[in-house]
Design a protein around this motif. Structure first.
Motif, short mmCIF file in Angstrom:
data_model
loop_
_atom_site.label_atom_id
_atom_site.label_comp_id
_atom_site.label_asym_id
_atom_site.label_seq_id
_atom_site.Cartn_x
_atom_site.Cartn_y
_atom_site.Cartn_z
N ALA A 1 0.86 -1.17 -0.04
CA ALA A 1 -0.06 0.06 0.19
C ALA A 1 0.94 1.14 -0.01
O ALA A 1 1.67 1.34 0.92
N PRO A 2 1.09 2.06 -1.02
CA PRO A 2 1.90 3.29 -1.24
C PRO A 2 1.26 4.26 -0.30
O PRO A 2 0.06 4.19 0.22
N ALA A 3 2.18 5.33 0.04
CA ALA A 3 1.76 6.62 0.55
C ALA A 3 1.58 7.53 -0.41
O ALA A 3 1.99 7.71 -1.46
N PHE A 4 0.49 8.46 -0.19
CA PHE A 4 -0.02 9.32 -1.14
C PHE A 4 -0.09 10.50 -0.78
O PHE A 4 -0.58 11.57 -1.29
N SER A 5 0.63 11.10 0.37
CA SER A 5 0.82 12.56 0.84
C SER A 5 1.83 13.23 -0.11
O SER A 5 2.97 13.27 0.15
N VAL B 1 -3.93 -8.56 6.59
CA VAL B 1 -2.80 -7.92 7.32
C VAL B 1 -2.64 -6.51 6.78
O VAL B 1 -2.53 -5.55 7.46
N ILE B 2 -2.73 -6.37 5.62
CA ILE B 2 -2.49 -4.96 4.70
C ILE B 2 -3.60 -4.10 5.16
O ILE B 2 -3.53 -2.96 5.32
N LYS B 3 -4.64 -4.41 5.37
CA LYS B 3 -5.93 -3.78 5.81
C LYS B 3 -5.56 -3.28 7.14
O LYS B 3 -6.44 -2.23 7.31
N ALA C 1 -3.36 -1.83 7.83
CA ALA C 1 -2.41 -0.51 7.80
C ALA C 1 -3.17 0.46 7.94
O ALA C 1 -3.02 1.82 8.32
N GLU C 2 -4.85 0.37 7.70
CA GLU C 2 -5.68 1.52 7.55
C GLU C 2 -5.79 2.08 9.02
O GLU C 2 -6.64 3.07 9.19
N ARG C 3 -5.77 1.41 10.08
CA ARG C 3 -5.79 1.65 11.55
C ARG C 3 -5.03 2.42 12.02
O ARG C 3 -4.94 2.69 13.41
N VAL C 4 -3.48 2.27 11.45
CA VAL C 4 -2.48 3.22 12.24
C VAL C 4 -2.67 4.73 12.34
O VAL C 4 -1.66 5.07 13.02
N GLY C 5 -2.99 5.16 11.55
CA GLY C 5 -3.30 6.90 11.51
C GLY C 5 -2.44 7.69 10.93
O GLY C 5 -2.25 8.96 11.51
N HIS C 6 -1.55 7.08 9.98
CA HIS C 6 -0.71 8.01 9.23
C HIS C 6 -0.72 7.58 7.58
O HIS C 6 -1.56 6.48 7.53
N GLU C 7 0.12 8.35 6.75
CA GLU C 7 0.19 7.87 5.39
C GLU C 7 1.34 7.16 5.10
O GLU C 7 1.67 7.45 3.73
#
Length: 281
Positions: free
Chosen positions: A63-67, A249-251, A253-259
């Motif tokens: 899952a890439p970062a998009f910021s 598992v990759i889902k 990552a949506e809960r960690v609170g950053h990008e």
């Protein structure tokens, strides 16, 4: 005396608004193109298909970062070694820039190149560490490298400052690896990286991941790892496919609170157990 400037007419005001809207649209399109280019650069440096190994199932998710241009330097890799064993790596480069993505490519290729000289995980990380230092850059990377023997299920692992992996067995046991590890790659010369031996048994799984999956402002790493342990334990007992576990598992990552970006590599075993005690270290 100052003469009051007449207010713009309706047509002039609409023309100004139209010009500003056009400029904003062009800026947005340029920024979107830059982001797409940066993400394509990083994805292009990750491997395509995973190797096919009898009895072993490999699944990856990224899952890439998009910021903005805040692309990361996470990677995963798996390849067959000259002796038939399998090399597995996952890692994370310091920073979130295009330079970090490029450095990630150097580290991943460096690990593969050194694997032609030595496949011992500890020696491999030590040699890669020295190689990166010789290049004179100012970035560093955390990494886990594993060597898996498909015939016996023996896994030898070494960590360079990286997030520990998660394991689970088909009989209901699960946990976080407790290997000692060493410092990140590219920081200090002459470092040693201890090797820990595990067993990947029939129906068992190992989950290699980056910190973007389990740690952030909204999720402490201990809690994040506990959640992955729970997912891995359920998957092993229920006999779920490696791909289904990787997606779950990759889902997380949506809960960690950053990008931050996030990478997951799941290794499953459906072959017959070799001699020795199954399970954990």
């Amino acid at each position: 005396m100052f003469r009051k400037r007449p207010a713009p007419g309706g047509d002039e005001l609409l023309a100004r608004l139209g010009s500003l809207t056009t400029q904003a649209r062009r800026h947005a399109e340029l920024q979107r193109s830059r982001v797409e280019l940066a993400v394509a650069l990083q994805r292009g440096m990750l491997p395509g298909d995973m190797p096919t190994v009898p009895g072993i199932h490999l699944a990856v998710r990224y899952a890439p970062a998009f910021s903005g241009l805040n692309v990361g330097g996470d990677w995963y890799d798996a390849f067959v070694l000259p002796d038939g064993r399998v090399g597995l790596s996952v890692g994370d480069v310091q920073g979130h820039t295009i330079d970090a993505a490029a450095f990630m490519g150097q580290v991943r290729v460096g690990l593969r190149a050194m694997a032609a000289v030595t496949s011992d995980p500890g020696d491999l990380l030590a040699r890669t560490n020295d190689l990166l230092l010789s290049l004179g850059g100012d970035l560093f990377a955390t990494c886990t490298f594993m060597r898996l023997d498909p015939a016996t299920g023996i896994v030898e692992s070494a960590r360079a400052g990286h997030t520990p992996c998660v394991w689970a067995t088909a009989d209901g046991r699960s946990g976080v690896s407790k290997d000692e590890g060493g410092p990140p790659l590219g920081v200090l010369e002459g470092m040693d990286y201890p090797v820990t031996r595990y067993r990947l048994t029939t129906g068992g799984v190992f989950v290699l991941l980056t910190d973007g999956v389990v740690e952030g402002p909204a999720l402490p790493i201990e809690e994040g790892l506990d959640q992955v342990v729970r997912l891995a334990g359920i998957a092993a007992v229920a006999g779920l496919e490696a791909g289904s576990l990787a997606a779950a598992v990759i889902k997380n990552a949506e809960r960690v609170g950053h990008e931050d970006d996030a990478a997951v590599l799941v290794v499953g075993h459906d072959g017959r157990d070799g001699p020795g005690r199954p399970g954990t270290p």
